[in-house]
Scaffold this motif. Structure first.
Motif, mmCIF file in Angstrom:
data_model
loop_
_atom_site.group_PDB
_atom_site.id
_atom_site.type_symbol
_atom_site.label_atom_id
_atom_site.label_comp_id
_atom_site.label_asym_id
_atom_site.label_seq_id
_atom_site.Cartn_x
_atom_site.Cartn_y
_atom_site.Cartn_z
ATOM 1 N N LEU A 1 0.916 -1.649 -0.468
ATOM 2 C CA LEU A 1 0.067 0.431 0.172
ATOM 3 C C LEU A 1 0.951 1.317 -0.004
ATOM 4 O O LEU A 1 0.861 2.168 -0.694
ATOM 5 C CB LEU A 1 -0.820 0.046 0.921
ATOM 6 C CG LEU A 1 -2.057 -1.026 0.669
ATOM 7 C CD1 LEU A 1 -2.438 -0.952 2.657
ATOM 8 C CD2 LEU A 1 -2.877 -0.641 -0.239
ATOM 9 N N ASP A 2 2.025 1.069 1.032
ATOM 10 C CA ASP A 2 2.928 2.254 0.833
ATOM 11 C C ASP A 2 3.101 2.274 -1.133
ATOM 12 O O ASP A 2 3.333 3.550 -1.061
ATOM 13 C CB ASP A 2 3.839 2.162 1.931
ATOM 14 C CG ASP A 2 3.762 2.589 3.534
ATOM 15 O OD1 ASP A 2 3.090 3.047 3.163
ATOM 16 O OD2 ASP A 2 4.493 1.652 4.164
ATOM 17 N N SER A 3 3.805 1.572 -1.580
ATOM 18 C CA SER A 3 4.356 1.393 -2.612
ATOM 19 C C SER A 3 3.388 2.268 -3.845
ATOM 20 O O SER A 3 3.794 3.531 -4.359
ATOM 21 C CB SER A 3 4.805 -0.174 -3.244
ATOM 22 O OG SER A 3 5.727 -0.157 -2.277
ATOM 23 N N LEU A 4 2.146 1.788 -3.547
ATOM 24 C CA LEU A 4 1.052 1.945 -3.872
ATOM 25 C C LEU A 4 1.051 3.159 -3.669
ATOM 26 O O LEU A 4 0.728 3.732 -4.715
ATOM 27 C CB LEU A 4 0.102 1.532 -4.177
ATOM 28 C CG LEU A 4 -1.520 1.279 -4.830
ATOM 29 C CD1 LEU A 4 -0.947 1.683 -6.747
ATOM 30 C CD2 LEU A 4 -2.557 1.209 -4.648
ATOM 31 N N GLY A 5 0.921 4.134 -2.771
ATOM 32 C CA GLY A 5 0.630 5.258 -2.308
ATOM 33 C C GLY A 5 2.216 6.288 -2.973
ATOM 34 O O GLY A 5 1.643 7.252 -3.324
ATOM 35 N N LEU A 6 3.307 5.287 -3.174
ATOM 36 C CA LEU A 6 4.021 6.212 -3.975
ATOM 37 C C LEU A 6 3.765 6.928 -4.865
ATOM 38 O O LEU A 6 4.767 8.024 -5.262
ATOM 39 C CB LEU A 6 5.421 5.790 -3.244
ATOM 40 C CG LEU A 6 6.401 6.657 -3.879
ATOM 41 C CD1 LEU A 6 7.161 7.742 -2.884
ATOM 42 C CD2 LEU A 6 8.067 5.412 -4.027
ATOM 43 N N ALA A 7 2.916 5.968 -5.537
ATOM 44 C CA ALA A 7 2.997 5.878 -7.215
ATOM 45 C C ALA A 7 1.578 6.928 -7.613
ATOM 46 O O ALA A 7 1.901 8.133 -8.635
ATOM 47 C CB ALA A 7 2.686 4.580 -7.812
ATOM 48 N N LEU A 8 0.749 7.138 -6.098
ATOM 49 C CA LEU A 8 -0.577 7.675 -6.379
ATOM 50 C C LEU A 8 0.163 9.300 -6.015
ATOM 51 O O LEU A 8 -0.761 10.070 -5.951
ATOM 52 C CB LEU A 8 -1.245 7.388 -5.880
ATOM 53 C CG LEU A 8 -1.835 6.498 -5.952
ATOM 54 C CD1 LEU A 8 -2.801 5.603 -5.512
ATOM 55 C CD2 LEU A 8 -2.010 6.399 -7.680
#
Length: 346
Positions: free
Chosen positions: A39-46
């Protein structure tokens, strides 16, 4: 829809590639298995804050790539991308790439085009909504209600904005038309009276100057009439000067052959008769031009006085009275047509 997620050197993850199918996808695991890192990785992308603490120990940078279905044509997301000169061809995926360095620097790309973190957050906020134990739900956030309503109605993009602007413009025009109509109705009696008065008088452009010139000419004629008549009498009648010259010329013509000097005298007399005839014609023309008619002069002075008085009453130049009549007639017609105008605006 999120199609794939690629992670490189994020915290404990060296490399991970996830593919997502349609429908529900569930990731399970024990506490500490690394679910939150995804989720942190996806949040970084977003567009979340680029924290250097996400970079895996011993590496220079971390990178996340997320692939999404292309936004629907005319959607709010498509408009956001287009406004920022990011075009997506039909069938092409929307690919977001974000990297963060161990020293804290970060870079972001949308379909290989560099972009700011602000744009990334704006795009990411329209792609995915993450619900957590302590997160506010987007559906109860009033800021997102308009977008949800537009999406439900199938009118995302500029259509609703254009319709709203047209509605507001018509509303403003209608309110102004009502005010104008009310004001015009108060002026109807004045307009009807003024139009009737001006129409009856019938002012013409340039009329004041023409009347003033004719009046001045006629008044000169009154002053010169006596002198002109006395001068013309010298030419008129059987005993007039011109008749005497012609009689003398006829008698001289009979004896001119008897001596050269008589011929010269006859030639001079003929020239005098011609000059005198031309003078008589000009005097007659002048008398006709300066003819004095007391009734005509009185009519002109009355017309000129009324014309100037009407101009003072309406606070315009006399030559502008005909234009004023057209203007007032237009306003009066607008009152009659105002109802039709308001019907159209309504």
């Amino acid at each position: 829809m999120l199609q794939s997620l690629s992670i490189r050197d994020i915290v404990l993850i060296e490399a991970l590639d996830l593919e997502f199918g349609s429908g529900l996808t569930v990731l399970t695991g024990e506490t500490g298995a690394g679910k939150s890192i995804l989720l942190d990785s996806l949040g970084l992308a977003l567009g979340n804050r680029a924290d250097s603490g996400l970079v895996r120990q011993g590496t220079e940078k971390a990178q996340v790539t997320a692939s999404f279905e292309a936004p629907a044509a005319g959607s709010r997301l498509a408009a956001t991308l287009s406004d920022n000169d990011i075009e997506i061809e039909p069938g092409e995926a929307l690919i977001i790439k974000r990297s963060v360095k161990a020293d804290g620097g970060s870079r972001a790309f949308i379909n290989d085009q560099p972009c700011s973190a602000t744009l990334l957050r704006a795009v990411g906020g329209q792609l995915i909504e993450i619900h957590g134990q302590h997160d506010d739900r987007g559906m109860i956030n009033p800021k997102g209600h308009r977008a949800l309503l537009d999406a439900f109605a199938g009118v995302e993009g500029a259509a609703v904005g254009d319709a709203f602007q047209a509605w507001q413009a018509a509303k403003t025009a209608l309110e102004q038309a009502k005010q104008d109509q009310e004001s015009a109705e108060k002026d109807r009696e004045y307009l009807e009276h003024s139009v009737a008065e001006l129409a009856k008088f019938g002012p013409e452009p340039g009329e004041e100057q023409e009347l003033a010139l004719e009046r001045a000419t006629m008044m000169k004629g009154e002053k010169l009439t006596g002198d002109l008549e006395a001068i013309r009498s010298a030419f008129d009648g059987s005993n007039g000067g011109l008749a005497s010259l012609r009689s003398a010329a006829r008698r001289l013509d009979r004896i001119a052959d008897d001596h050269p000097l008589l011929k010269e005298a006859l030639e001079s007399l003929d020239r005098s008769i011609i000059d005198a005839s031309e003078a008589e014609e000009k005097l007659n023309d002048a008398a006709a031009a300066l003819i004095f008619d007391p009734q005509r002069l009185d009519d002109m002075e009355t017309r000129l006085f009324d014309l100037r008085g009407l101009a003072r009453k309406h606070r315009v130049e006399p030559d502008k009275l005909s234009e004023l009549l057209d203007e007032l007639q237009g306003k009066l017609a607008a009152i009659s047509d105002g109802g039709k105008t308001m019907e159209g605006l309504e």
